[in-house]
Design an enzyme around this catalytic site. Structure first.
Site, short mmCIF file in Angstrom:
data_model
loop_
_atom_site.label_atom_id
_atom_site.label_comp_id
_atom_site.label_asym_id
_atom_site.label_seq_id
_atom_site.Cartn_x
_atom_site.Cartn_y
_atom_site.Cartn_z
N ASP A 1 0.83 -1.21 0.00
CA ASP A 1 0.00 0.00 0.00
C ASP A 1 0.87 1.26 0.00
O ASP A 1 1.97 1.26 0.53
CB ASP A 1 -0.92 -0.03 1.24
N ARG B 1 0.20 7.72 -2.66
CA ARG B 1 0.81 8.77 -1.82
C ARG B 1 2.26 8.99 -2.20
O ARG B 1 2.77 10.11 -2.15
CB ARG B 1 0.68 8.39 -0.33
N TRP B 2 2.95 7.93 -2.58
CA TRP B 2 4.35 8.04 -3.01
C TRP B 2 4.43 8.98 -4.22
O TRP B 2 5.28 9.86 -4.29
CB TRP B 2 4.89 6.66 -3.35
N HIS C 1 2.35 3.30 -9.06
CA HIS C 1 2.13 1.87 -9.32
C HIS C 1 3.31 1.28 -10.10
O HIS C 1 3.74 0.16 -9.83
CB HIS C 1 0.84 1.65 -10.10
N SER D 1 -7.58 -5.54 -5.18
CA SER D 1 -8.65 -6.09 -4.36
C SER D 1 -9.98 -6.06 -5.10
O SER D 1 -10.15 -5.31 -6.08
CB SER D 1 -8.78 -5.30 -3.04
N SER D 2 -10.91 -6.86 -4.61
CA SER D 2 -12.24 -6.89 -5.24
C SER D 2 -12.93 -5.53 -5.07
O SER D 2 -13.90 -5.25 -5.76
CB SER D 2 -13.09 -8.02 -4.66
N GLU D 3 -12.42 -4.70 -4.17
CA GLU D 3 -12.98 -3.36 -3.97
C GLU D 3 -12.27 -2.30 -4.81
O GLU D 3 -12.75 -1.17 -4.93
CB GLU D 3 -12.91 -2.97 -2.49
N LEU E 1 10.59 -20.75 -4.23
CA LEU E 1 9.59 -19.88 -3.60
C LEU E 1 8.23 -20.01 -4.28
O LEU E 1 8.15 -20.04 -5.51
CB LEU E 1 10.07 -18.42 -3.73
N LEU F 1 -6.84 -4.45 7.65
CA LEU F 1 -6.64 -5.61 6.77
C LEU F 1 -7.25 -5.41 5.38
O LEU F 1 -6.86 -6.10 4.44
CB LEU F 1 -7.25 -6.87 7.40
C1 IPE Z 1 -5.53 -2.74 -0.15
O1 IPE Z 1 -5.18 -1.41 -0.30
C2 IPE Z 1 -5.51 -3.43 -1.48
C3 IPE Z 1 -4.18 -3.60 -2.09
C4 IPE Z 1 -3.04 -3.28 -1.55
C5 IPE Z 1 -4.19 -4.23 -3.39
P1 IPE Z 1 -6.29 -0.25 -0.50
O2 IPE Z 1 -5.52 1.02 -0.67
O3 IPE Z 1 -7.21 -0.63 -1.58
O4 IPE Z 1 -7.06 -0.29 0.89
P2 IPE Z 1 -7.95 0.84 1.61
O5 IPE Z 1 -8.99 1.27 0.63
O6 IPE Z 1 -7.02 1.97 1.96
O7 IPE Z 1 -8.49 0.16 2.83
C1 IPE Z 2 -1.58 0.23 -3.35
O1 IPE Z 2 -1.37 1.60 -3.42
C2 IPE Z 2 -1.84 -0.37 -4.71
C3 IPE Z 2 -3.23 -0.80 -4.93
C4 IPE Z 2 -4.20 -0.74 -4.06
C5 IPE Z 2 -3.55 -1.33 -6.24
P1 IPE Z 2 -2.57 2.64 -3.43
O2 IPE Z 2 -2.96 2.91 -4.83
O3 IPE Z 2 -3.67 2.17 -2.55
O4 IPE Z 2 -1.86 3.92 -2.80
P2 IPE Z 2 -2.48 4.94 -1.75
O5 IPE Z 2 -3.00 4.15 -0.60
O6 IPE Z 2 -3.56 5.69 -2.47
O7 IPE Z 2 -1.33 5.81 -1.37
MG MG Z 3 -4.09 2.40 -0.57
#
Ligand code: IPE
Ligand code: IPE
Ligand code: MG
Length: 255
Positions: A30, A34-35, A47, A75-77, A141, A205
């Protein structure tokens, strides 16, 4: 559940007292957005750099003797993100498989994919299947990529399967045990994660491995995923090595 007869402790084969190298590490990667934002770049650049971090982490996991590495990649979301970001992430997965699969195969990595495949573009589905098929006999692995994965979705699909078997008369309700449920999940055959790492300082989580995380140790790193390097990974591994795992029992010292 196995118990050693003399002590009542959970089977010491499960590394009572923690320590050592975790057999299975799962990572919520995650902080890409923000990076990028911190550098005035579009989220997609985050990404892209995140994929470089993943390559380094896979290499390092192998060097540290970890057997299973699970990474949460979509994620599914995450479908609720802007369409342009979603399609960039799909393209990134495609590029990862096209560019890295042969190298992973040469490095003896076995790839498994968890998550819902129904409804994915046929092209993507084909690549996921190809990566599993090509590497299925590798003995190094095991890299488990959680793609279009949500733990509740996984549990719902498993429950439907179990309910179907019970309704068809091929499974008795009493045969539904802890192990049976595990065997109907996407992670069938994979040991539960010992250590779950989440980067970027978020403390949740987000629907990742809810069933499998029952006795996992957690490590929350403030590092944003694209900056997660060997040193950041080692910090999590040494924190794990100092943990005491009890699995509801007592430690060897009886505390
Ligand atoms: C969780 O990160 C999913 C992945 C790292 C693929 P999200 O950035 O989607 O989670 P929330 O929305 O902050 O909980
Ligand atoms: C995690 O980084 C990658 C995915 C969820 C696909 P984010 O895209 O969630 O990055 P932030 O949380 O917005 O910084
Ligand atoms: Mg995120």
């Amino acid at each position: 559940m196995t118990r050693s007869p003399d002590t009542g402790f959970h089977d010491p084969g499960l590394a009572l007292g923690g320590g050592g190298v975790p057999r299975h590490v799962a990572i919520i990667m995650d902080g890409n957005g923000r990076w990028a934002k911190a550098r005035g770049l579009p989220r997609t650049d985050g990404h892209r750099h995140g994929l470089d971090a993943l390559r380094g982490v896979i290499r390092h996991a192998g060097e540290r003797g970890i057997d299973y590495l699970t990474v949460f990649s979509f994620s599914s979301e995450n479908w609720s993100r802007p369409p342009a970001e979603v399609s960039f992430l799909m393209g990134l997965l495609r590029r990862f498989v096209q560019r890295d699969l042969s190298e992973l195969h040469q490095a003896n990595v076995r790839v498994r994919i968890i998550g819902e495949r129904e409804g994915l573009e046929p092209g993507i589905r084909g690549l996921l299947e190809e990566s599993e098929t090509l590497t299925r006999n590798n003995s190094g692995l095991t890299l488990i990529v959680a793609f279009n994965y949500g733990a509740r979705d996984e549990l719902v699909r498993a429950m439907r399967r179990i309910a179907g078997e019970v309704a068809a008369g091929t499974l008795a309700p009493e045969a539904v045990t802890d192990q049976l449920v595990s065997s109907r999940l996407d992670t069938a055959g994979i040991p539960d994660p010992d250590l779950i790492i989440r980067t970027s300082g978020e403390l949740r989580l987000s629907n990742f491995l809810l069933w499998q995380a029952a006795y996992a140790e957690f490590f929350f790193s403030p590092v944003l995923w694209p900056d997660f390097d060997a040193a950041a990974f080692d910090a999590a591994l040494s924190a794990y090595a100092a943990r005491e795992r009890r699995f509801g029992g007592l430690t060897a010292a009886g505390r």
